[in-house]
Design a protein around this motif. Structure first.
Motif, PDB file in Angstrom:
ATOM      1  N   PHE A  43       0.850  -1.189   0.000  1.00 26.69           N
ATOM      2  CA  PHE A  43       0.000   0.000   0.000  1.00 26.69           C
ATOM      3  C   PHE A  43       0.888   1.241   0.000  1.00 26.69           C
ATOM      4  O   PHE A  43       1.944   1.257   0.644  1.00 26.69           O
ATOM      5  N   ILE A  44       0.444   2.277  -0.705  1.00 22.79           N
ATOM      6  CA  ILE A  44       1.174   3.541  -0.711  1.00 22.79           C
ATOM      7  C   ILE A  44       0.165   4.674  -0.871  1.00 22.79           C
ATOM      8  O   ILE A  44      -0.901   4.486  -1.475  1.00 22.79           O
ATOM      9  N   GLN A  45       0.488   5.809  -0.308  1.00 20.91           N
ATOM     10  CA  GLN A  45      -0.377   6.979  -0.474  1.00 20.91           C
ATOM     11  C   GLN A  45       0.063   7.774  -1.698  1.00 20.91           C
ATOM     12  O   GLN A  45       1.241   8.073  -1.877  1.00 20.91           O
ATOM     13  N   GLY A  46      -0.916   8.106  -2.541  1.00 23.75           N
ATOM     14  CA  GLY A  46      -0.673   8.988  -3.672  1.00 23.75           C
ATOM     15  C   GLY A  46      -1.243  10.367  -3.373  1.00 23.75           C
ATOM     16  O   GLY A  46      -2.415  10.491  -3.014  1.00 23.75           O
ATOM     17  N   VAL A  47      -0.432  11.397  -3.493  1.00 28.73           N
ATOM     18  CA  VAL A  47      -0.843  12.776  -3.195  1.00 28.73           C
ATOM     19  C   VAL A  47      -1.025  13.518  -4.517  1.00 28.73           C
ATOM     20  O   VAL A  47      -0.091  13.593  -5.328  1.00 28.73           O
ATOM     21  N   GLU A  79       8.873   9.426   2.828  1.00 31.27           N
ATOM     22  CA  GLU A  79       7.873   9.931   3.765  1.00 31.27           C
ATOM     23  C   GLU A  79       7.940   9.079   5.029  1.00 31.27           C
ATOM     24  O   GLU A  79       7.466   7.950   5.078  1.00 31.27           O
ATOM     25  N   ASP A  80       8.565   9.651   6.075  1.00 30.32           N
ATOM     26  CA  ASP A  80       8.802   8.893   7.308  1.00 30.32           C
ATOM     27  C   ASP A  80       7.509   8.512   8.021  1.00 30.32           C
ATOM     28  O   ASP A  80       7.480   7.556   8.792  1.00 30.32           O
ATOM     29  N   LEU A  84       5.308   2.385   4.816  1.00 36.17           N
ATOM     30  CA  LEU A  84       6.205   1.946   3.749  1.00 36.17           C
ATOM     31  C   LEU A  84       7.482   2.769   3.712  1.00 36.17           C
ATOM     32  O   LEU A  84       8.529   2.301   3.264  1.00 36.17           O
ATOM     33  N   GLY A  85       7.394   4.019   4.198  1.00 33.07           N
ATOM     34  CA  GLY A  85       8.540   4.917   4.161  1.00 33.07           C
ATOM     35  C   GLY A  85       8.585   5.820   2.948  1.00 33.07           C
ATOM     36  O   GLY A  85       9.497   6.628   2.801  1.00 33.07           O
ATOM     37  N   TYR A  86       7.578   5.690   2.066  1.00 35.75           N
ATOM     38  CA  TYR A  86       7.539   6.459   0.822  1.00 35.75           C
ATOM     39  C   TYR A  86       6.101   6.840   0.497  1.00 35.75           C
ATOM     40  O   TYR A  86       5.148   6.236   0.986  1.00 35.75           O
ATOM     41  N   GLU A  87       5.950   7.857  -0.344  1.00 34.01           N
ATOM     42  CA  GLU A  87       4.654   8.193  -0.917  1.00 34.01           C
ATOM     43  C   GLU A  87       4.874   8.600  -2.372  1.00 34.01           C
ATOM     44  O   GLU A  87       6.012   8.738  -2.831  1.00 34.01           O
ATOM     45  N   VAL A 256       6.438  -4.395   7.885  1.00 34.55           N
ATOM     46  CA  VAL A 256       5.281  -3.554   7.549  1.00 34.55           C
ATOM     47  C   VAL A 256       3.990  -4.269   7.902  1.00 34.55           C
ATOM     48  O   VAL A 256       3.068  -3.686   8.480  1.00 34.55           O
ATOM     49  N   GLU A 257       3.919  -5.563   7.586  1.00 37.48           N
ATOM     50  CA  GLU A 257       2.701  -6.337   7.852  1.00 37.48           C
ATOM     51  C   GLU A 257       2.457  -6.496   9.343  1.00 37.48           C
ATOM     52  O   GLU A 257       1.315  -6.379   9.815  1.00 37.48           O
ATOM     53  N   LEU A 258       3.501  -6.761  10.109  1.00 34.63           N
ATOM     54  CA  LEU A 258       3.347  -6.895  11.558  1.00 34.63           C
ATOM     55  C   LEU A 258       2.878  -5.578  12.178  1.00 34.63           C
ATOM     56  O   LEU A 258       2.056  -5.562  13.101  1.00 34.63           O
ATOM     57  N   LYS A 259       3.389  -4.460  11.657  1.00 33.34           N
ATOM     58  CA  LYS A 259       2.955  -3.154  12.136  1.00 33.34           C
ATOM     59  C   LYS A 259       1.501  -2.898  11.784  1.00 33.34           C
ATOM     60  O   LYS A 259       0.726  -2.367  12.592  1.00 33.34           O
TER      61      LYS A 259
END
Length: 431
Positions: A43-47, A79-80, A84-87, A256-259
């Motif tokens: 999953f990732i956020q798109g802005v 993106e901290d 995922l660490g990214y967007e 990432v999944e465990l989080k």
């Protein structure tokens, strides 16, 4: 244009990429739209910033519906705040197929509703995370056994006899003969071990057990190793090393999944061999001292008993040397006590119950023949199994790990039905 997946966006920081995805969710204001994108890999956020894109693109971003399929183009940025660490700073959105009236909306739904829509529920973040953890356990399983000299062997699913009796088996007709869906590949794996030394299987098994507990499925997957020249202690060592291996693989590769699942990773980090062990005798004494007056020597443990024992440990615990009369016919008796067998159940922490059952197998022909008679099993059906003890019999051992209970425990999900893509339960054969 670089075409990639969400999981591999880290390779393209500050570069423009194209990703095929679905809209998991979205929110927008007058000047900015946030698209929650998923593509199966993650999953990732798109802005989408209105001032930076055409009016057509911003309109598409604001109007696109949940679970619509899209191609998005954008620049990968660190993106901290993102798991995922990214967007993705989106510059273009192309709608492939518009989804309408998607039934699983971002609100609470009842379990039965979600199970009826399991084919869609799998798309959600938490279900996706569980399936990724399941996949990692499977990957690590093959890696562990391959690295330790095991050969993969596939036992049949249709069998003419039952390893542990026929009372909980699905019967069918095999042309003009009676047949059963396998409840275990163990007997066939013993034959394979006599040929290949160390073997393992991984496949579906079936239990016609009318149970509705959170620990039970009608169809589930088993990992079943068998090892020639391995005695009881050797068997336990393999089990604890294997379980430690798969747990640490998940800790390393599924952060990432465990989080996403809010899993307490510190509990999993403690899962390192060796594991504690207690005898069945000690377990009975422990339970009676804890106030379990319903359990006496010679009875099998239920879920409350296993949970009470597990609560005393922060690792899986072996319960060893069960009474002969409550265990299957093929288990080797203790040389010093014929009323108990050289077996062990491995109980997972945190109330998840038994994940492994294993034992040293009887290797003496006359004793096995005697046990078959005591259990009133058909000698002709087990003729081939007896022959394994006639031609170069050796001490050998094995075990079976239930994949779904193990996935549920490592993931921290409450019910085993969430640990398999399409669960088969007592009253559920759909979808």
């Amino acid at each position: 244009m670089i075409k990639t997946t969400i999981a591999e966006t880290y390779k393209y920081v500050d570069q423009e990429v194209k990703i095929g995805a679905w809209i998991a969710n979205k929110r927008s204001s007058g000047k900015i739209a946030f698209l929650q994108l998923r593509d199966g890999s993650g999953f990732i956020q798109g802005v989408v910033v209105k001032a930076d894109v055409s009016e057509e693109v911003f309109k598409a971003a604001k109007s696109v519906t949940q679970e619509s399929s899209v191609y998005v183009i954008g620049k990968v940025q660190k993106e901290d705040r993102s798991p995922l660490g990214y967007e993705l700073l989106v510059t273009d959105v192309e709608v492939i197929h518009e989804s309408t009236d998607y039934p699983i909306t971002p609100k609470n739904h009842g379990t039965e509703f979600l199970m009826d829509h399991r084919h869609l529920w799998l798309r959600s973040r938490k279900q996706h995370a569980v399936m990724k953890i399941r996949n990692e356990i499977i990957r690590a399983t093959y890696e562990f056994f391959n690295e330790n000299g095991f050969s993969k062997v596939d036992p049949p699913i249709l069998t003419g006899s039952a390893p542990e009796g026929t009372s909980e088996l699905f019967a069918t007709k095999y042309f003009d003969e009676d047949a059963y869906l396998s409840q275990s590949g163990q007997l066939y794996m013993e034959a394979a071990a006599m040929a290949l030394g160390k073997v393992f299987s991984f496949g579906p098994t079936f239990r016609a057990e009318k149970s509705k507990t959170r620990r039970h499925l009608i169809e589930f997957w088993m990992i079943e190793p068998e090892m020639a020249f391995y005695e009881f202690e050797d068997n336990l060592k393999v089990q604890e090393e294997y379980v430690s291996y798969i747990v640490q693989a998940v800790v390393k590769n599924c952060q990432v999944e465990l989080k996403t699942l809010d899993r307490d990773v510190s509990k999993l980090e403690k899962i390192q061999a060796p594991f504690p062990r207690i005898s069945y005798d000690e377990a009975i004494t422990f339970l009676q001292e804890k106030g379990f007056d319903d359990i006496t020597w010679g009875e099998d443990f239920g879920a409350p008993h296993e949970t009470a024992i597990a609560e005393s440990y922060d690792k899986p615990v072996f319960i060893t040397h069960y009474p002969t009369k409550i265990k299957p016919f093929y288990m080797q008796p203790d040389a010093e006590r014929e009323d108990v067998v050289l077996c062990a159940d491995l109980i997972a922490p945190e109330g998840y119950g038994e994940i492994i059952g294993g034992s040293e197998r009887i290797h003496d022909y006359e004793l096995l023949k005697q046990r078959l008679a005591e259990h009133e099993l058909d000698m002709d059906a087990y003729k081939w199994y007896l022959e394994l003890r006639q031609y170069g019999s050796v001490p050998h051992s094995g075990f079976g790990l239930g994949l779904e209970r193990t996935v549920a425990w490592i993931s921290g999900v409450e019910h085993v039905r969430e640990s398999i893509p399409f669960p088969r339960l007592l009253n559920r054969l759909y979808p």
